[in-house]
Design an enzyme around this catalytic site. Structure first.
Site: not given
Length: 285
Positions: A10-11, A42-43, A73-75, A151, A183-185
């Site tokens: 992931d980013s 990355y987004g 990472c979705n992006t 985060e 988004c994985t967050h």
């Protein structure tokens, strides 16, 4: 049986929700997680940059001997998965396709997608949804403040609820019946998202559906490990900060977080590739 680890990248931090879901679903497997924290997010970057970064991450994990590559990472999944499928020697799986499949199973006809600006701009979810059901109504919303909230651990307080209301109330008013957390967050904010959207809206958690997809693939190809399971965390910057945050994401004791210079690893790979193509060191005509 295949004892090699599964590579996850992931980013930054958000993909740890995918790692957590994978470890819950596949406790006998070992994982190498790479967070490209030197170049997060990355987004907000251009497509060419996203693809370059994703390929460097994939090359690093392949060099670590992984048996599968999971783009958490979705992006990167939206912009780089076709590139990685062509360039990588191991199977590649991203978060977008499993999320689309899960949404199609539950939607009554109106899907909302939330994600980073780059994910929303790509319209990758919309393209795949419409390819299966052209009549679907699809509404998108980028929610950039969800990432720092996750985060910081501010996921269930008045601040998180206020931000969620600001982003999501337009989707609620439009009448979406299914919401893809693109988004994985975002799974960390699932509580406030559900509160804003209401119980009648189905939430699609990309981390959970991706973990199920990977498990099915390993079972179908007889590539499961016999155990024991475990995980290693690798980042391109700020390992101490990453270790602190990852404890909250993984709800587990976190081992030492290792540091890697992806630019240096990429340069070394290019040098080795040049030597393989020209072992005598002669100039290529």
């Amino acid at each position: 049986m295949d004892q090699r680890p599964i590579g996850v990248f992931d980013s930054g931090i958000g993909g740890l929700t995918v790692l957590h879901a994978l470890m819950e679903r596949l406790p006998q497997e070992s994982f190498v997680y790479l967070g490209d924290t030197a170049r997060v997010p990355y987004g907000t970057k251009g497509v060419a940059t996203i693809r370059s970064f994703a390929l460097q991450a994939a090359r690093y994990l392949e060099a670590r001997g992984v048996k599968r590559l999971v783009i958490a990472c979705n992006t990167a999944s939206s912009h780089a998965i076709e590139l990685l499928e062509r360039e990588c020697k191991v199977p590649v799986e991203g978060v977008v396709v499993p999320g689309v499949e899960a949404a199609l199973r539950v939607t009554q006809g109106h899907v909302g997608v939330i994600g980073t600006p780059a994910t929303i701009a790509s319209d990758r979810y919309g393209e795949l949804l419409r390819a299966q059901r052209p009549e679907l109504i699809i509404d998108n919303q980028h929610c950039p403040l969800f990432v720092p909230l996750a985060e910081e651990g501010w996921v269930d307080d008045a601040i998180a609820l206020s931000v969620a209301e600001r982003y999501l109330s337009p989707l609620r008013r439009k009448g979406v019946d299914t919401l893809i957390l693109g988004c994985t967050h975002y799974p960390l904010l699932k509580g406030v998202i559900a509160k804003v959207m209401g119980p009648e809206v189905s939430l699609v958690d990309s981390a959970l559906v991706l973990a199920d997809s990977v498990a099915r693939d390993l079972e179908a190809t007889d590539a499961l490990s016999a155990g024991p399971g475990g995980f290693e965390l690798v980042v391109s910057d700020m390992p101490q900060r990453f270790a602190e945050i990852s404890r909250r994401f993984l709800d587990a004791v976190v081992p030492e977080v290792h540091l890697v210079d992806l630019d240096l690893e990429h340069a070394r790979e290019q040098e080795l590739e040049a030597r393989r193509e020209d072992p005598a060191g002669k100039e290529t005509p």
